[in-house]
Scaffold this active site. Sequence first.
Site, PDB file in Angstrom:
ATOM      1  N   GLU A 116       0.845  -1.195   0.000  1.00 27.21           N
ATOM      2  CA  GLU A 116       0.000   0.000   0.000  1.00 27.21           C
ATOM      3  C   GLU A 116       0.882   1.247   0.000  1.00 27.21           C
ATOM      4  O   GLU A 116       2.080   1.163   0.313  1.00 27.21           O
ATOM      5  CB  GLU A 116      -0.933   0.004   1.215  1.00 27.21           C
ATOM      6  CG  GLU A 116      -1.956  -1.104   1.156  1.00 27.21           C
ATOM      7  CD  GLU A 116      -3.038  -0.965   2.198  1.00 27.21           C
ATOM      8  OE1 GLU A 116      -2.960  -0.077   3.057  1.00 27.21           O
ATOM      9  OE2 GLU A 116      -3.977  -1.776   2.150  1.00 27.21           O
ATOM     10  N   HIS A 232      -8.900  10.383   2.610  1.00 30.21           N
ATOM     11  CA  HIS A 232      -8.542   9.267   1.723  1.00 30.21           C
ATOM     12  C   HIS A 232      -8.694   9.751   0.298  1.00 30.21           C
ATOM     13  O   HIS A 232      -9.711  10.352  -0.049  1.00 30.21           O
ATOM     14  CB  HIS A 232      -9.435   8.053   1.970  1.00 30.21           C
ATOM     15  CG  HIS A 232      -8.866   6.802   1.380  1.00 30.21           C
ATOM     16  ND1 HIS A 232      -8.860   6.582   0.028  1.00 30.21           N
ATOM     17  CD2 HIS A 232      -8.251   5.741   1.946  1.00 30.21           C
ATOM     18  CE1 HIS A 232      -8.266   5.409  -0.207  1.00 30.21           C
ATOM     19  NE2 HIS A 232      -7.885   4.886   0.941  1.00 30.21           N
ATOM     20  N   ARG A 273      -0.907   9.291   1.507  1.00 27.15           N
ATOM     21  CA  ARG A 273      -2.277   9.754   1.242  1.00 27.15           C
ATOM     22  C   ARG A 273      -2.414  11.260   1.122  1.00 27.15           C
ATOM     23  O   ARG A 273      -3.181  11.748   0.299  1.00 27.15           O
ATOM     24  CB  ARG A 273      -3.179   9.294   2.380  1.00 27.15           C
ATOM     25  CG  ARG A 273      -3.459   7.849   2.250  1.00 27.15           C
ATOM     26  CD  ARG A 273      -4.419   7.379   3.277  1.00 27.15           C
ATOM     27  NE  ARG A 273      -4.637   5.971   2.989  1.00 27.15           N
ATOM     28  CZ  ARG A 273      -5.134   5.109   3.820  1.00 27.15           C
ATOM     29  NH1 ARG A 273      -5.505   5.492   5.017  1.00 27.15           N
ATOM     30  NH2 ARG A 273      -5.305   3.866   3.470  1.00 27.15           N
ATOM     31  N   HIS A 330     -11.388  10.647   6.333  1.00 26.13           N
ATOM     32  CA  HIS A 330     -11.204   9.201   6.498  1.00 26.13           C
ATOM     33  C   HIS A 330     -10.744   8.769   7.883  1.00 26.13           C
ATOM     34  O   HIS A 330     -11.238   7.789   8.428  1.00 26.13           O
ATOM     35  CB  HIS A 330     -10.196   8.741   5.448  1.00 26.13           C
ATOM     36  CG  HIS A 330      -9.956   7.268   5.435  1.00 26.13           C
ATOM     37  ND1 HIS A 330     -10.973   6.355   5.308  1.00 26.13           N
ATOM     38  CD2 HIS A 330      -8.797   6.548   5.535  1.00 26.13           C
ATOM     39  CE1 HIS A 330     -10.466   5.133   5.329  1.00 26.13           C
ATOM     40  NE2 HIS A 330      -9.164   5.220   5.486  1.00 26.13           N
ATOM     41  N   ARG A 365      -1.302   9.174   8.967  1.00 24.05           N
ATOM     42  CA  ARG A 365      -1.233   7.742   9.274  1.00 24.05           C
ATOM     43  C   ARG A 365      -0.769   6.945   8.063  1.00 24.05           C
ATOM     44  O   ARG A 365      -1.253   7.139   6.955  1.00 24.05           O
ATOM     45  CB  ARG A 365      -2.628   7.257   9.674  1.00 24.05           C
ATOM     46  CG  ARG A 365      -2.744   5.779   9.843  1.00 24.05           C
ATOM     47  CD  ARG A 365      -4.173   5.399  10.110  1.00 24.05           C
ATOM     48  NE  ARG A 365      -5.009   5.629   8.966  1.00 24.05           N
ATOM     49  CZ  ARG A 365      -5.645   4.676   8.278  1.00 24.05           C
ATOM     50  NH1 ARG A 365      -5.524   3.418   8.658  1.00 24.05           N
ATOM     51  NH2 ARG A 365      -6.412   4.958   7.265  1.00 24.05           N
TER      52      ARG A 365
HETATM   53  C1  LIG Z   1     -13.910   2.352   4.660  1.00 22.24           C
HETATM   54  C2  LIG Z   1     -12.735   2.212   5.586  1.00 22.24           C
HETATM   55  C3  LIG Z   1     -11.682   1.379   5.250  1.00 22.24           C
HETATM   56  C4  LIG Z   1     -10.583   1.267   6.095  1.00 22.24           C
HETATM   57  N1  LIG Z   1      -9.586   0.394   5.771  1.00 22.24           N
HETATM   58  C5  LIG Z   1      -8.564   0.215   6.653  1.00 22.24           C
HETATM   59  C6  LIG Z   1      -7.566  -0.769   6.404  1.00 22.24           C
HETATM   60  O1  LIG Z   1      -7.618  -1.492   5.420  1.00 22.24           O
HETATM   61  N2  LIG Z   1      -6.564  -0.898   7.303  1.00 22.24           N
HETATM   62  C7  LIG Z   1      -6.481  -0.138   8.424  1.00 22.24           C
HETATM   63  O2  LIG Z   1      -5.547  -0.299   9.209  1.00 22.24           O
HETATM   64  N3  LIG Z   1      -7.426   0.791   8.688  1.00 22.24           N
HETATM   65  C8  LIG Z   1      -8.458   0.968   7.834  1.00 22.24           C
HETATM   66  N4  LIG Z   1      -9.416   1.903   8.115  1.00 22.24           N
HETATM   67  C9  LIG Z   1      -9.361   2.580   9.406  1.00 22.24           C
HETATM   68  C10 LIG Z   1      -9.756   1.586  10.468  1.00 22.24           C
HETATM   69  O3  LIG Z   1     -10.757   0.742   9.956  1.00 22.24           O
HETATM   70  C11 LIG Z   1     -10.268   2.289  11.709  1.00 22.24           C
HETATM   71  O4  LIG Z   1      -9.362   3.236  12.146  1.00 22.24           O
HETATM   72  C12 LIG Z   1     -10.459   1.265  12.819  1.00 22.24           C
HETATM   73  O5  LIG Z   1     -11.226   0.188  12.344  1.00 22.24           O
HETATM   74  C13 LIG Z   1     -11.159   1.916  13.978  1.00 22.24           C
HETATM   75  O6  LIG Z   1     -11.517   0.906  14.867  1.00 22.24           O
HETATM   76  P1  LIG Z   1     -12.170   1.266  16.239  1.00 22.24           P
HETATM   77  O7  LIG Z   1     -12.360  -0.029  16.943  1.00 22.24           O
HETATM   78  O8  LIG Z   1     -11.389   2.344  16.875  1.00 22.24           O
HETATM   79  O9  LIG Z   1     -13.599   1.914  15.830  1.00 22.24           O
HETATM   80  P2  LIG Z   1     -14.837   1.282  15.056  1.00 22.24           P
HETATM   81  O10 LIG Z   1     -14.483   0.040  14.350  1.00 22.24           O
HETATM   82  O11 LIG Z   1     -15.475   2.351  14.233  1.00 22.24           O
HETATM   83  O12 LIG Z   1     -15.832   0.913  16.222  1.00 22.24           O
HETATM   84  C14 LIG Z   1     -16.435   1.916  17.000  1.00 22.24           C
HETATM   85  C15 LIG Z   1     -17.466   1.285  17.915  1.00 22.24           C
HETATM   86  O13 LIG Z   1     -17.884   2.248  18.864  1.00 22.24           O
HETATM   87  C16 LIG Z   1     -19.286   2.165  19.005  1.00 22.24           C
HETATM   88  N5  LIG Z   1     -19.763   3.419  19.572  1.00 22.24           N
HETATM   89  C17 LIG Z   1     -19.610   4.680  19.120  1.00 22.24           C
HETATM   90  N6  LIG Z   1     -20.172   5.558  19.967  1.00 22.24           N
HETATM   91  C18 LIG Z   1     -20.679   4.828  20.995  1.00 22.24           C
HETATM   92  C19 LIG Z   1     -21.378   5.150  22.191  1.00 22.24           C
HETATM   93  N7  LIG Z   1     -21.677   6.413  22.534  1.00 22.24           N
HETATM   94  N8  LIG Z   1     -21.752   4.144  23.002  1.00 22.24           N
HETATM   95  C20 LIG Z   1     -21.479   2.853  22.697  1.00 22.24           C
HETATM   96  N9  LIG Z   1     -20.808   2.504  21.581  1.00 22.24           N
HETATM   97  C21 LIG Z   1     -20.419   3.473  20.752  1.00 22.24           C
HETATM   98  C22 LIG Z   1     -19.764   1.849  17.605  1.00 22.24           C
HETATM   99  O14 LIG Z   1     -21.079   1.339  17.617  1.00 22.24           O
HETATM  100  C23 LIG Z   1     -18.726   0.802  17.233  1.00 22.24           C
HETATM  101  O15 LIG Z   1     -19.083  -0.437  17.768  1.00 22.24           O
HETATM  102  C24 LIG Z   1     -10.526   2.017   7.283  1.00 22.24           C
HETATM  103  C25 LIG Z   1     -11.590   2.862   7.627  1.00 22.24           C
HETATM  104  C26 LIG Z   1     -12.689   2.952   6.788  1.00 22.24           C
HETATM  105  C27 LIG Z   1     -13.821   3.845   7.184  1.00 22.24           C
END
Ligand SMILES: Cc1cc2nc3c(=O)[nH]c(=O)nc-3n(C[C@H](O)[C@H](O)[C@H](O)COP(=O)(O)OP(=O)(O)OC[C@H]3O[C@@H](n4cnc5c(N)ncnc54)[C@H](O)[C@@H]3O)c2cc1C
Length: 495
Positions: A116, A232, A273, A330, A365
């Site tokens: 990537e 992104h 990016r 993003h 990032r």
């Molecule tokens: C389309 C896309 C593609 C991506 N591809 C990649 C990739 O290939 N590789 C990579 O390293 N990163 C990638 N990223 C970035 C990466 O996916 C995210 O940074 C990472 O998944 C974030 O994970 P997280 O667990 O912090 O949050 P999330 O996976 O977004 O989870 C957040 C959680 O918090 C919960 N929540 C929010 N507010 C509340 C509340 N008040 N009370 C209770 N629950 C709540 C939500 O319901 C959810 O369950 C991508 C992002 C996107 C959007």
Amino acid sequence: MAEAATVDVAVVGAGAAGLYAALCAAREGARVALVSAAPLAQTASYWAQGGLAAALAADDSAELHLQDTERAGRGAVRRSAAEILVREAPECVRDLQALGVRFDADRFGRLALGLEGGHSVRRVVHAGGSATGRRLLRQLSALVVEEPRVSVWENVRARALWMDGDPTHPRCRGVACEDARVLGARAVILATSGAAAMWARTTNPPGSQGIGLLLAHAAGARLADLELLQFHPTAVIGVRGREGFLVTEAIRGEGATLHDAGGERFVDELAPRDEVSRAIGAQLARTGANSVGLDMRAVDPALFPNVVGALREAGLDVTRELVPVAPAAHYMMGGVVCDLHGRSTVAGLYAVGETSCTGLHGANRLASNSLSECFVWGRRAARAALQEPAPRPPARPALERELKALLALAAPPLADPATRAALWRDAGIERGPEGLERLARDAHPLARLIARCALERAESRGAHHRVDRPERDPALDHRHVVVESDETVAWQRWE
Ligand SMILES: Cc1cc2nc3c(=O)[nH]c(=O)nc-3n(C[C@H](O)[C@H](O)[C@H](O)COP(=O)(O)OP(=O)(O)OC[C@H]3O[C@@H](n4cnc5c(N)ncnc54)[C@H](O)[C@@H]3O)c2cc1C
């Protein structure tokens, strides 16, 4: 009568960071409650396509991964955090495999590694081609559901953190939810994602609205680097039903190219990016078009079945046509200030995944470092959280009074369309002082703090491009814009 259930660790958010933190804490013998506002498919983690970065190849090393991370981060990466990531990411991949996640393999049975933008070698572990997030989350959530030590509070939104009454030693002792239930815990781990969905054009699910940042800020925790929001370069635009759909960088790693309106290439597609996003932004400004074309006709469609399938469903055949793409908000590099174990500046309160800001990503990032971060810090925070002292809630009737006051607190606000439009306009790929001054008066508290940080960083660095200060200021290398609980802003140097 108000009651609080008690566990060892309360995890808020069930994306990659929250699920893995919950599992790790449970494996250490802890009783865990996992609170999740949205269904699984509405997490950024579920949508992740590329994969997770880990130095596993014979021609790779932790040192090379560190160099690429630092180069992408533009003089703002906290080295101690990046060293942890590159050292521990391979262990996390092996642990995920042991937990039953099936990553893609080559014909010799070795992990297939993708390339990537910003990576000097192939090091992105993926699953089901570009269905990495879906595969990961399905397996981790199945394990969480089977785990007797984890109770899952599904479709429940956290509204406020339960703080110890003693203002001289504030300590987080739990979390209150919108359904009026309260959890008491040794530690609360916030894993609620970043804030990219506050921008009008985004690749993120609607829930990525910085809720964890606002909860932590209200509890007195420091936030940092809110101006550092990565755009992104290749999100679909103008395709009905697929607006903002991300076309993974890995596709460019396999040879897809970007073309202007005249069909010419105009950028190194594998540059970091921020560079690719700004090059596209400049094309759009110059030509007045709303998209450039991504040509993936030479890429084997079997490698990216979910991208190809999703676009085909929307009526776009990527084997014959160019995909119209433009940048979209993003990933937020900033967040809740955390140490190398995910501890925030408030005792008992942790943040992991995109909610946190350890300084790991600097000003930009490196692709696929964020999922690795979710796992590396999910595990670290789970372990550290268990060292916190057991909560000592007050006796009744003080307890009842506290819980009543807690449940009366308003939940953090979501950004309305006006704020989302304002962020896109005033804190977009390019920002200037006038727009940021206007944004600093927005109705939404986090939008105001984002503007304050962006005004404070009077330079251009990584994802933050100030039109009035187009150069990087070397005096600000390794310095972070920190927002105190009273909203004052200060610079800190993190090593
Ligand atoms: C389309 C896309 C593609 C991506 N591809 C990649 C990739 O290939 N590789 C990579 O390293 N990163 C990638 N990223 C970035 C990466 O996916 C995210 O940074 C990472 O998944 C974030 O994970 P997280 O667990 O912090 O949050 P999330 O996976 O977004 O989870 C957040 C959680 O918090 C919960 N929540 C929010 N507010 C509340 C509340 N008040 N009370 C209770 N629950 C709540 C939500 O319901 C959810 O369950 C991508 C992002 C996107 C959007």
